[in-house]
Design a protein around this motif. Structure first.
Motif, PDB file in Angstrom:
ATOM      1  N   ASN A  66      -5.944   6.521   1.939  1.00 23.28           N
ATOM      2  CA  ASN A  66      -5.306   5.761   2.532  1.00 23.28           C
ATOM      3  C   ASN A  66      -6.240   4.140   2.524  1.00 23.28           C
ATOM      4  O   ASN A  66      -7.044   4.413   3.282  1.00 23.28           O
ATOM      5  N   ALA A  67      -5.375   3.558   1.496  1.00 21.58           N
ATOM      6  CA  ALA A  67      -6.595   2.466   1.167  1.00 21.58           C
ATOM      7  C   ALA A  67      -6.082   0.711   1.487  1.00 21.58           C
ATOM      8  O   ALA A  67      -4.699   1.058   0.351  1.00 21.58           O
ATOM      9  N   ILE A  68      -6.396  -0.178   1.568  1.00 20.47           N
ATOM     10  CA  ILE A  68      -5.442  -1.583   0.773  1.00 20.47           C
ATOM     11  C   ILE A  68      -6.362  -2.491   0.329  1.00 20.47           C
ATOM     12  O   ILE A  68      -8.105  -2.306   0.383  1.00 20.47           O
ATOM     13  N   THR A  70      -7.106  -5.301  -3.159  1.00 22.03           N
ATOM     14  CA  THR A  70      -6.520  -6.583  -2.755  1.00 22.03           C
ATOM     15  C   THR A  70      -6.502  -6.630  -4.479  1.00 22.03           C
ATOM     16  O   THR A  70      -8.020  -6.797  -4.736  1.00 22.03           O
ATOM     17  N   ASN A  93       2.122   0.703  -2.292  1.00 25.24           N
ATOM     18  CA  ASN A  93       3.222  -0.877  -2.345  1.00 25.24           C
ATOM     19  C   ASN A  93       2.458  -0.975  -3.022  1.00 25.24           C
ATOM     20  O   ASN A  93       1.462  -0.851  -2.992  1.00 25.24           O
ATOM     21  N   CYS A  94       3.175  -2.425  -3.935  1.00 24.91           N
ATOM     22  CA  CYS A  94       1.902  -2.880  -4.224  1.00 24.91           C
ATOM     23  C   CYS A  94       3.316  -4.364  -3.885  1.00 24.91           C
ATOM     24  O   CYS A  94       4.153  -4.468  -4.579  1.00 24.91           O
ATOM     25  N   GLU A 106      -0.392  -0.667  -1.672  1.00 30.44           N
ATOM     26  CA  GLU A 106      -1.190   0.050   0.047  1.00 30.44           C
ATOM     27  C   GLU A 106      -1.399   1.769  -1.414  1.00 30.44           C
ATOM     28  O   GLU A 106       0.075   1.611  -1.787  1.00 30.44           O
ATOM     29  N   VAL A 108      -2.822   5.499  -1.983  1.00 31.44           N
ATOM     30  CA  VAL A 108      -3.673   7.558  -1.480  1.00 31.44           C
ATOM     31  C   VAL A 108      -4.531   7.736  -2.601  1.00 31.44           C
ATOM     32  O   VAL A 108      -4.329   7.644  -3.895  1.00 31.44           O
ATOM     33  N   THR A 130     -11.487  -3.998  -1.214  1.00 29.43           N
ATOM     34  CA  THR A 130     -10.726  -2.482  -1.104  1.00 29.43           C
ATOM     35  C   THR A 130     -11.109  -2.540   0.840  1.00 29.43           C
ATOM     36  O   THR A 130     -12.547  -2.857   1.196  1.00 29.43           O
ATOM     37  N   VAL A 133      -8.283   2.472   5.495  1.00 32.04           N
ATOM     38  CA  VAL A 133      -7.153   2.297   6.270  1.00 32.04           C
ATOM     39  C   VAL A 133      -7.762   3.650   7.414  1.00 32.04           C
ATOM     40  O   VAL A 133      -7.461   4.538   6.802  1.00 32.04           O
ATOM     41  N   ASN A 136      -2.335   3.979  11.216  1.00 31.48           N
ATOM     42  CA  ASN A 136      -1.051   3.580  10.775  1.00 31.48           C
ATOM     43  C   ASN A 136      -0.269   3.097  12.839  1.00 31.48           C
ATOM     44  O   ASN A 136      -0.032   4.077  13.376  1.00 31.48           O
ATOM     45  N   GLU A 139       4.182   2.505  12.195  1.00 29.99           N
ATOM     46  CA  GLU A 139       5.105   3.239  11.147  1.00 29.99           C
ATOM     47  C   GLU A 139       6.560   3.013  10.276  1.00 29.99           C
ATOM     48  O   GLU A 139       7.139   3.594  11.428  1.00 29.99           O
TER      49      GLU A 139
END
Length: 147
Positions: A66-68, A70, A93-94, A106, A108, A130, A133, A136, A139
């Motif tokens: 799982n990564a964030i 930008t 999510n964007c 976000e 996967v 990058t 994650v 969490n 959640e």
């Protein structure tokens, strides 16, 4: 229709378990099942309740990362990116944001190789950063925290 205390209680019940019956919600909030049904219908009609969904564990279906990510979009690349990102299955999510970066996502991914391939798709649109994650902390926080 306002979101009064009773509506907030109904929303809280639905956010905890959207599959519980109106009778069960009614017992929890102190009104009849038909009254719960009517309040839920009104909140749906007004767009307060926007839908119901099934939560799936990405880890359990093979997505180990799982990564964030930008993105600071290159000149002229933001609008094309905003269209193409909708087709990326990896994106949970964007958000378009303020600040140095234009986008935060976000995602996967199955593994490190998948991450590399995904970043390769993004780099023609802008500079990426990058973060992986680790866990969490909060959640699916219920919206009633802000009332």
């Amino acid at each position: 229709m306002s979101v009064d205390l009773l509506n907030w209680k109904i929303l809280e019940c639905l956010q905890q378990n959207a599959r519980q019956s109106n009778a069960e919600i009614g017992r929890n909030v102190g009104i009849s099942s038909p009254a719960v049904s009517e309040r839920i219908r009104k909140m749906e009609d007004l767009g307060i309740i926007t839908g119901y969904k099934t939560m799936v564990s990405p880890f359990e279906v093979g997505y180990q990362l799982n990564a964030i990510i930008t993105i600071r979009a290159f000149m002229g690349k933001l609008k094309p990116f905003l269209q193409i990102v909708k087709s990326y299955d990896e994106v949970l999510n964007c958000y378009r944001i303020t600040g140095n970066e234009n986008i935060v996502m976000e995602v996967v991914l199955k593994n490190q190789k998948h991450l590399e391939q995904f970043i390769d798709k993004l780099i023609s649109y802008g500079e990426t950063k990058t973060q992986i994650v680790l866990s969490n902390v909060i959640e699916n926080a219920p919206i009633n925290k802000i009332r």
